[in-house]
Scaffold this active site. Sequence first.
Site, PDB file in Angstrom:
ATOM      1  CD  GLU A   1      -8.582   2.386  -1.966  1.00  0.00           C
ATOM      2  OE1 GLU A   1      -7.636   2.826  -1.283  1.00  0.00           O
ATOM      3  OE2 GLU A   1      -8.605   2.433  -3.214  1.00  0.00           O
ATOM      4  CG  HIS A   2      -7.584  -1.824  -0.497  1.00  0.00           C
ATOM      5  ND1 HIS A   2      -6.926  -0.636  -0.734  1.00  0.00           N
ATOM      6  CD2 HIS A   2      -8.027  -2.254  -1.709  1.00  0.00           C
ATOM      7  CE1 HIS A   2      -6.964  -0.358  -2.032  1.00  0.00           C
ATOM      8  NE2 HIS A   2      -7.631  -1.311  -2.655  1.00  0.00           N
TER       9      HIS A   2
ATOM     10  CG  HIS B   1      -0.504   2.442  -4.488  1.00  0.00           C
ATOM     11  ND1 HIS B   1      -0.611   2.347  -5.843  1.00  0.00           N
ATOM     12  CD2 HIS B   1      -1.082   1.326  -3.982  1.00  0.00           C
ATOM     13  CE1 HIS B   1      -1.237   1.218  -6.166  1.00  0.00           C
ATOM     14  NE2 HIS B   1      -1.521   0.579  -5.050  1.00  0.00           N
TER      15      HIS B   1
ATOM     16  CG  HIS C   1     -49.460  18.245  -9.216  1.00  0.00           C
ATOM     17  ND1 HIS C   1     -49.022  19.439  -9.712  1.00  0.00           N
ATOM     18  CD2 HIS C   1     -48.359  17.443  -9.142  1.00  0.00           C
ATOM     19  CE1 HIS C   1     -47.714  19.371  -9.935  1.00  0.00           C
ATOM     20  NE2 HIS C   1     -47.286  18.172  -9.606  1.00  0.00           N
TER      21      HIS C   1
ATOM     22  CD  GLN D   1      -2.933   0.653  -0.058  1.00  0.00           C
ATOM     23  OE1 GLN D   1      -3.261  -0.506  -0.312  1.00  0.00           O
ATOM     24  NE2 GLN D   1      -3.277   1.660  -0.827  1.00  0.00           N
TER      25      GLN D   1
ATOM     26  CG  ASP E   1      -4.365  -4.010  -5.837  1.00  0.00           C
ATOM     27  OD1 ASP E   1      -5.423  -3.451  -5.505  1.00  0.00           O
ATOM     28  OD2 ASP E   1      -3.324  -3.959  -5.157  1.00  0.00           O
TER      29      ASP E   1
END
Lengths: 428, 428
Positions: free
Chosen positions: B326-327, B261, B419, B258, B360
């Site tokens: 996220e993960h 990145h 209406h 991670q 991934d």
Amino acid sequence: MRRLDTQSPDFSESLKAVLAERGQQSGSVVEPVRAILADIRERGDDALCEYTERFDRLALPADKLRLSAAEVDEAAAKVSPETHEALALAAKRIRSFHEAQLPKDIDYTDEDGLRLGMRWTSLDAVGLYVPGGKAAYPSSVLMNALPARVAGVSRLAMCVPTPDGVINPLVMAAAKLCGVDEIYRVGGAQAVGALAFGTQRIAPVDRIVGPGNAFVAEAKRQVFGHVGIDSIAGPSEVVVVADGANDPRLVAIDLLAQAEHDEQAQSVLITQDPAFAEAVSAAVERELETLPRAEIARKSWRDCGAVITVQNDDEAAEIVNLFAPEHLEVMVENPRAFSAKVRHAGAIFMGRFCPEAVGDYVGGPNHVLPTSRTARFASGLSVYDFLKRTTTIETDLEGLKKVGPAGARLAREEGLDAHAMSLSERLK
Amino acid sequence: MRRLDTQSPDFSESLKAVLAERGQQSGSVVEPVRAILADIRERGDDALCEYTERFDRLALPADKLRLSAAEVDEAAAKVSPETHEALALAAKRIRSFHEAQLPKDIDYTDEDGLRLGMRWTSLDAVGLYVPGGKAAYPSSVLMNALPARVAGVSRLAMCVPTPDGVINPLVMAAAKLCGVDEIYRVGGAQAVGALAFGTQRIAPVDRIVGPGNAFVAEAKRQVFGHVGIDSIAGPSEVVVVADGANDPRLVAIDLLAQAEHDEQAQSVLITQDPAFAEAVSAAVERELETLPRAEIARKSWRDCGAVITVQNDDEAAEIVNLFAPEHLEVMVENPRAFSAKVRHAGAIFMGRFCPEAVGDYVGGPNHVLPTSRTARFASGLSVYDFLKRTTTIETDLEGLKKVGPAGARLAREEGLDAHAMSLSERLK
């Protein structure tokens, strides 16, 4: 009102004018809203009370911003039993349709031995914005709150401004019906800020839904990312596809039902019958003579309305797809066959006895729908707005042997060596 | 790296610091992007060519912006057969999982005789943004293009910048595999503008997806509403929940996968075993000595990383829910039991042999996932991003008799007489 005919040489130019974006937002509220949000984030309830005093002429200590159960009950009790019954029928039908929307989880083991899944879970907390004053619609409370309830959201916090302290009985009755008991008498950008960031007395939510004025819309735009929001609604619109077998007066009333919303609303008739087009246009003028909201409806019809004559169903459907209308009424002999040609529309109303107002109140499907041609890529409010998905992968060494080498190769090609190692070192 | 312990008196303060938003966007690109978008909208291809020359040092006439089939083939042919095979396996698995996501239409007649429905249709056209240069990831092409294909989107237009004219073979191979043959060598805000508004040679799309730099993200933000966009990704993150039975080195590698990145990425270990926490921390330092992207990973781990020791599974799960990561990797004896306690996460990887890198590349579920705690309300990319819903209501006079009176009552209470009339006049 514009008259268009697909046979006319300037048709596509005229259609472009009708399709042009209406009611573009001015940027003038951006800075004031930014200041209000920053102030709420910084000072919490103190700021909230000050803005409520300034904008709603209502001076209350912070611990009175939340309505008590007694205040809600007292207001709701002013609603007539008949209206209570009508709200209850609407709620029952909305609840039932949204229950039919609830999606199923995925869970399977594939041929390589990996167990894959996707599960749906509800949001923890949702903020519901309800406009105050004239535009306070109890039907909107049902349409926003019930899908959240059906999705399983446990906390629903409602903000509704009460200018001069006046509480709207219908809104309170609708809130009670949805089991919403956390109600704050605050509005505007300050309410959106309180829901998004939280204050001393209002816990923050995960998503904010519900219509509002330009300040509310801009505030939602600015807090987006920090919390989720629903789409920002533009002016409302209807396209009516009708044949000559209809009563022109009923079609005229349907067009005016859209036009009475606001001056930027758009009503469009598409028909293959020129005489019917004439008859509807004449009927619109007649009805405008007695309609209570004629002033608004007349401006809408004059500036944004259109009557389009076409040669056949395919032409009609292609024009509908260009409009990607929020609402589409299909009043022809076989409405389902025509609807099958429609790719883009928020909601379709089929048959001579199914005006859009059915869907506005009691049909069951949501009346919060994509406007301004966004039905090309967006959808109406639903249980999906109150759920999110988590995907899952589970594997043992055997499964990793099947997919790991390919993964490691791609990771190395992308220059991400730790990614590759996390796979290859487990395979050693 | 921060060390936290739920038993420590300053735990919640420390956790707040770890949860604080990372990598906040500066507002400095707002005005330049606005100018570029306006210019593309006004001058189309001429402007697009000028920006491409200025930013990518690539001077081409407008009719050469689109890559020819021969150019794509030539670039893709440079990819080795082994990598082609790895891409094909990934594509097959991604396609298969997203096919399992395809939702079903609703169509039923209820007890009041109204026929209600909801149908899913695909978007007509989608724009796929692919970053150029170093961050050009073929896996992202698969993850963005294949869900659109599975959803049934017929037109997929890809924009990828080619600085100095250099075409990335892997990206071309991935595009070919997804059947994307409309590829433009343009990037940045100008590419987003071309996809959103269209130019003389590029037809506009309905939704734009794919990652990009700050200019691309801001451009997507500005065209949102005119077209749909995917969520704007923040820095990536992983939370690893692991017991002492794991190999500390493998967990360390996962954390670094991670961290490699970017410097704002966040890796967090949660464990009940203090000795294991120490062992993993030491292993991270050792691995950093040889990792190619150590410079980036070291900064990420130092500034954003955390090791949290907890007393039990419930504490661990509650902290995971606060992160809404996220993960999430769950490396414990019974990962499924632990995962059941997790309410908020983009994707969960279960078992000791299922590192995030499986997801991934080759797992099947999408790797485009909600970052920065937005998994509280948002979900990963899916076929749903390329579909929209149209609700339908059909009724005859008998059905209208059941629901119309309640609808008319509510319409009158809301002050919308046309209406009400659209219902009541049909009942006469």
